[in-house]
Write a protein that holds these residues in place. Structure first.
Motif, PDB file in Angstrom:
ATOM      1  N   MET B 120       0.804  -1.226   0.000  1.00 53.16           N
ATOM      2  CA  MET B 120       0.000   0.000   0.000  1.00 53.16           C
ATOM      3  C   MET B 120       0.843   1.285   0.000  1.00 53.16           C
ATOM      4  O   MET B 120       0.553   2.206  -0.757  1.00 53.16           O
ATOM      5  N   LYS B 124       0.901   3.327  -6.424  1.00 50.89           N
ATOM      6  CA  LYS B 124       0.013   4.451  -6.684  1.00 50.89           C
ATOM      7  C   LYS B 124      -1.427   4.018  -6.412  1.00 50.89           C
ATOM      8  O   LYS B 124      -2.236   4.785  -5.920  1.00 50.89           O
ATOM      9  N   HIS B 125      -1.705   2.760  -6.717  1.00 47.32           N
ATOM     10  CA  HIS B 125      -3.013   2.189  -6.423  1.00 47.32           C
ATOM     11  C   HIS B 125      -2.897   0.672  -6.477  1.00 47.32           C
ATOM     12  O   HIS B 125      -1.938   0.143  -7.033  1.00 47.32           O
ATOM     13  N   VAL B 145      -4.198   4.314 -14.630  1.00 46.49           N
ATOM     14  CA  VAL B 145      -3.671   4.960 -13.418  1.00 46.49           C
ATOM     15  C   VAL B 145      -2.138   4.963 -13.441  1.00 46.49           C
ATOM     16  O   VAL B 145      -1.497   5.969 -13.130  1.00 46.49           O
ATOM     17  N   ARG B 150       1.169  11.743 -12.506  1.00 44.65           N
ATOM     18  CA  ARG B 150       2.516  11.346 -12.096  1.00 44.65           C
ATOM     19  C   ARG B 150       2.528   9.826 -12.130  1.00 44.65           C
ATOM     20  O   ARG B 150       1.827   9.188 -11.342  1.00 44.65           O
ATOM     21  N   GLY B 180     -12.134  10.129  -8.230  1.00 51.54           N
ATOM     22  CA  GLY B 180     -11.114  10.682  -7.338  1.00 51.54           C
ATOM     23  C   GLY B 180      -9.770  10.884  -8.005  1.00 51.54           C
ATOM     24  O   GLY B 180      -8.763  11.047  -7.328  1.00 51.54           O
ATOM     25  N   TYR B 181      -9.721  10.841  -9.348  1.00 47.89           N
ATOM     26  CA  TYR B 181      -8.423  10.916 -10.016  1.00 47.89           C
ATOM     27  C   TYR B 181      -8.531  11.764 -11.275  1.00 47.89           C
ATOM     28  O   TYR B 181      -9.036  11.307 -12.299  1.00 47.89           O
ATOM     29  N   ASP B 302       2.602  16.964  -9.862  1.00 50.22           N
ATOM     30  CA  ASP B 302       2.085  16.503  -8.576  1.00 50.22           C
ATOM     31  C   ASP B 302       1.998  17.659  -7.583  1.00 50.22           C
ATOM     32  O   ASP B 302       3.016  18.138  -7.093  1.00 50.22           O
ATOM     33  N   PRO B 303       0.778  18.107  -7.255  1.00 46.54           N
ATOM     34  CA  PRO B 303       0.652  19.255  -6.346  1.00 46.54           C
ATOM     35  C   PRO B 303       1.279  18.991  -4.976  1.00 46.54           C
ATOM     36  O   PRO B 303       1.683  19.931  -4.282  1.00 46.54           O
ATOM     37  N   ALA B 304       1.395  17.720  -4.598  1.00 44.08           N
ATOM     38  CA  ALA B 304       1.966  17.406  -3.283  1.00 44.08           C
ATOM     39  C   ALA B 304       3.465  17.690  -3.234  1.00 44.08           C
ATOM     40  O   ALA B 304       4.052  17.769  -2.163  1.00 44.08           O
ATOM     41  N   ILE B 306       4.801  20.443  -4.457  1.00 44.17           N
ATOM     42  CA  ILE B 306       4.990  21.886  -4.354  1.00 44.17           C
ATOM     43  C   ILE B 306       5.143  22.267  -2.882  1.00 44.17           C
ATOM     44  O   ILE B 306       4.248  22.020  -2.078  1.00 44.17           O
ATOM     45  N   GLY B 307       6.278  22.859  -2.561  1.00 42.22           N
ATOM     46  CA  GLY B 307       6.483  23.317  -1.185  1.00 42.22           C
ATOM     47  C   GLY B 307       6.724  22.196  -0.189  1.00 42.22           C
ATOM     48  O   GLY B 307       6.716  22.439   1.013  1.00 42.22           O
ATOM     49  N   LYS B 308       6.930  20.966  -0.648  1.00 42.54           N
ATOM     50  CA  LYS B 308       7.117  19.844   0.271  1.00 42.54           C
ATOM     51  C   LYS B 308       8.417  19.996   1.061  1.00 42.54           C
ATOM     52  O   LYS B 308       8.441  19.811   2.269  1.00 42.54           O
TER      53      LYS B 308
END
Lengths: 167, 557
Positions: B120, B124-125, B145, B150, B180-181, B302-304, B306-308
């Motif tokens: 998990m 990605k899925h 997917v 990404r 959701g994607y 991948d927005p996650a 940004i700024g990570k």
């Protein structure tokens, strides 16, 4: 570090909850409270999670949650006016006599309901936010709490704003 | 009505799959029985980990989704390292595992493992298929997917009764819709305009390009943008090849073992444009001192990201190719930043990569000769450690997807099986796996695979009888205490010969070119055992936790 109440709309599928909680445990977050149930959208569930953490860390988790395929929408309710409620069931020692009367009085002050009456105990059902339930538990402790069970917090935004799929 | 096994194989073919890598076992037998008569090519590896890496190598070399297949329990568990490797480097693979029948799930049946649970955090899925009639739609969804947004690995767990059960053929959907994607491909116009304005007012802009440029096939757009505006480009390990090594704007790799001039340029730049990169700690060193004078632009799908790790001034979420095209369409200005390029040129001349010129057998020399011989017309795969860094530094990459390496997870043993996958993706190109004597022994059993199918992978072992990179750290940071890093000499040529594979041992510099030519001319697989200087280090180097302009083993400033 402050509590964040996250409302998460998900596909109602096997494994979704574990995908969600995995993102928290992997970062060493302890989940303070968790509530899951079906919701107004067919085939979806809504999860409410309360976690304590830095704003930035929580924001990163929300972004990672958004990446999960089975997750439709994530929102941090903490930023907005909202209603939050939990429900608790409290089994209190209540012998016949004065303590029983006192407990029933406390119940009425907290607008709790007595849902079971036994020879030596009462079960109280109370609904409210975390502080109210904590306060009630504290007051009842002197009589002897035999068992205490509470749901996770559920939350909803005030006014017409919603956390929905937008479809 | 068709069996689930048949539906699976046909669904794979419907997705355009031609080659899969796998290893049979009890709970995947129905699928293997179907493969027996199928036109789908299956490569039998010698360990499931290799199947996952081969699928990954195939995906990186081709840009398509790679597929691996294993049985339940130990077979599935052996895929995990390969799946995690693909996850860290955003590589699209679909891993298919057999599972105990649905009626036995959770009973600790023979060879049962909860593989969707285990994987998990590194997929990605994933899907645990419960009914035969889900198989065709799950396969289509899994490929969608894995390969979009990404990219990343997707796992399909198939209980045996879903393989033997029957269902009606269901048509392939025109379009996969997942509530959701919905990856964002097009960058926000106003953000793009902001970036263009920043570029035009910057004096010392620098592009920091990562693997995202390669996975979105945006190499041409990147070069066009850099060329038009005269912006120098440094790339991450994963980004090597997105701009040719001999392009005057290319500063090579940045970060821990990057070039001094790239790291100086980052440190002095006033605008850093990160494209498909993720500010990994091996790139940034001490994060607070990374690009301290620069405004930072970050373009990523991948927005996650940004700024990570690093605060960003202007983010653009979108597909790198689409965003760069939009930028190119709205920039009219040309060739600026001359003074900045001159300064970088000065650093380049005074701080080149260097190694001793003493006639001894240095690994860097081997990589340079390999580069001379192949001229970029090859797929170069590496293992992990010193071999990987020397290849990154000294082999001149000229083309995207010509360089395949485990960047994020740093998986030793990755290279050889990934090279097998890369061969099937690009059979027209020679494939070299640059290895260390440590790494190659992590998946050396795959000599059996290359021998069986005559897969022409050329293995160049940079043999120093050490776990070299760990030894280097022990030398520099643990007072030369070489704790469990020395390896005894192994006769790799004899091992190769035992599998029926040719090989050659090379002990001096003048034997290097002839050995490489022998390898290239040989029709099948070939093993080169280069006995290199044992305590050669990878330099320059940014010590862990230091700023990237504080390098050791470089030139005095």
């Amino acid at each position: 570090m402050k509590p964040h109440t996250l409302s998460i709309l998900v596909e109602n599928r096997a494994g979704v909850l574990s995908r969600v909680t995995g993102l928290f445990s992997r970062r060493g977050f302890n989940i303070e409270s968790l509530a899951v149930g079906p919701c107004e959208e067919p085939g979806m569930s809504r999860i409410t999670i309360v976690v304590i953490g830095d704003d930035e860390k929580v924001e990163q988790i929300m972004k990672q949650l958004n990446k999960l395929i089975d997750i439709i929408k994530v929102s941090d309710l903490t930023e907005n006016e909202r209603v939050e409620r939990e429900l608790a069931l409290i089994k209190v020692t209540a012998e016949q006599g004065s303590s029983r009367a006192e407990i029933m009085q406390i119940a009425s002050i907290f607008r709790a309901q007595i849902v079971d009456v036994g020879a030596k105990s009462l079960i109280l059902q109370v609904i409210g936010d975390t502080e109210k339930i904590d306060a009630m538990e504290k007051l009842l402790r002197q009589y002897g709490i035999k068992e205490f069970v509470r749901t996770g917090t559920v939350g909803i935004l005030r006014g017409s704003k919603t956390v929905t799929s937008g479809k | 009505m068709k069996t689930g096994a048949k539906i699976l194989v046909e669904s794979l073919q419907r997705e355009g799959v031609e080659t899969i890598f796998g290893y049979p076992g009890g709970q995947i037998l129905p699928v293997y029985d179907e493969l027996y008569d199928s036109s789908l090519r299956h490569i039998l590896v010698r360990h499931e980990q290799a199947a996952a890496h081969a699928a990954d190598g195939y995906a990186r070399a081709s840009g398509r989704v790679g597929v691996c297949l294993a049985t339940s329990g130990p077979g599935a568990c052996n895929l995990v390292t390969g799946i995690a490797t693909a996850y860290m480097d955003s590589v699209p693979i679909v891993a298919i595992t057999g599972q105990v029948p649905t009626t036995m799930l959770g009973n600790d049946a023979f060879q049962e493992s909860d593989i969707t649970g285990i994987t998990m955090p590194v997929t990605k899925h994933s899907y645990l298929v419960k009914k035969t009639d889900e198989i065709s739609s799950v396969v289509q969804e899994a490929f969608y997917v894995a390969g979009t947004g990404r990219p990343g690995p997707v796992l399909i767990d198939l209980p045996k009764d879903t393989q033997t059960g029957t269902a009606r053929d269901s048509p392939r959907l025109d379009k996969v819709v997942l509530r959701g994607y919905n990856p964002t491909y097009k960058g926000h116009t106003r953000q793009i305009d902001k970036v263009i304005a920043l570029i035009l007012e910057a004096e010392r802009p620098l592009i920091y390009a990562g693997g995202g440029v390669i996975s979105s096939n945006a190499s041409e757009e990147l070069i066009a943008l850099a060329t038009q505006l005269g912006i120098p480009v440094t790339t991450t390990l994963m980004g090597l090849g997105c701009i040719p090594c001999d392009n005057p704007l290319n500063l090579g790799m940045l970060g821990m073992h990057g070039t001094e001039y790239a790291n100086f340029a980052v440190t002095e730049s006033d605008l850093l444009i990160a494209i498909g990169a993720r500010f990994d700690d091996r790139v940034t060193g001490k994060i607070d001192t990374f690009a301290p004078h620069a405004k930072i632009v970050h373009i990523d799908i991948d927005p996650a990201e940004i700024g990570k790790n690093k605060r960003v001034d202007v983010p653009i979420v979108g597909d790198v190719k689409a965003v760069l095209n939009d930028m190119l369409n709205s920039i009219k200005k040309k060739g600026i930043h001359d003074a900045w390029r001159k300064k970088i040129q000065y650093w380049r001349e005074h701080h080149p990569l260097k190694y001793p010129d003493d006639g001894k057998l240095h690994p860097q020399y081997i990589l340079q000769r390999m580069n001379e011989l192949l001229k970029g017309d090859a797929t170069i795969v590496s293992e992990v450690g010193q071999n990987q860094m020397w290849t990154a530094q000294y082999f001149g990459f000229r083309r995207p997807r010509s360089w395949i390496t485990s960047g994020g997870l740093g998986t030793m043993g990755y290279g050889f099986p990934a090279a097998i996958g890369a061969h099937f993706a690009r059979p027209d190109l020679p494939v070299f796996d640059v290895a260390g004597d440590g790494s190659i022994q992590m998946n050396i059993q795959e000599l059996g695979t290359v021998a069986q199918y005559k897969i022409p992978v050329k293995i160049a072992i940079l043999n120093n009888m050490y776990l070299g990179m760990v030894r280097q750290w022990q030398e520099l940071f643990f007072d030369h205490r070489y704790s469990y890093t020395e390896l005894p000499s192994v006769d790799f040529v004899k091992i190769a010969n035992a599998y029926g594979i040719d090989g050659i041992k090379v002990e001096s510099a003048d034997e290097v070119m002839p050995a490489l030519k022998d390898a290239l001319d040989c029709n099948g697989p070939f093993v080169m055992d280069f006995r290199i200087e044992r305590e050669e280090n990878v330099f320059p180097m940014v010590p862990a936790g230091a700023a990237i302009n504080e390098m050791i083993g470089g030139h005095p400033r």
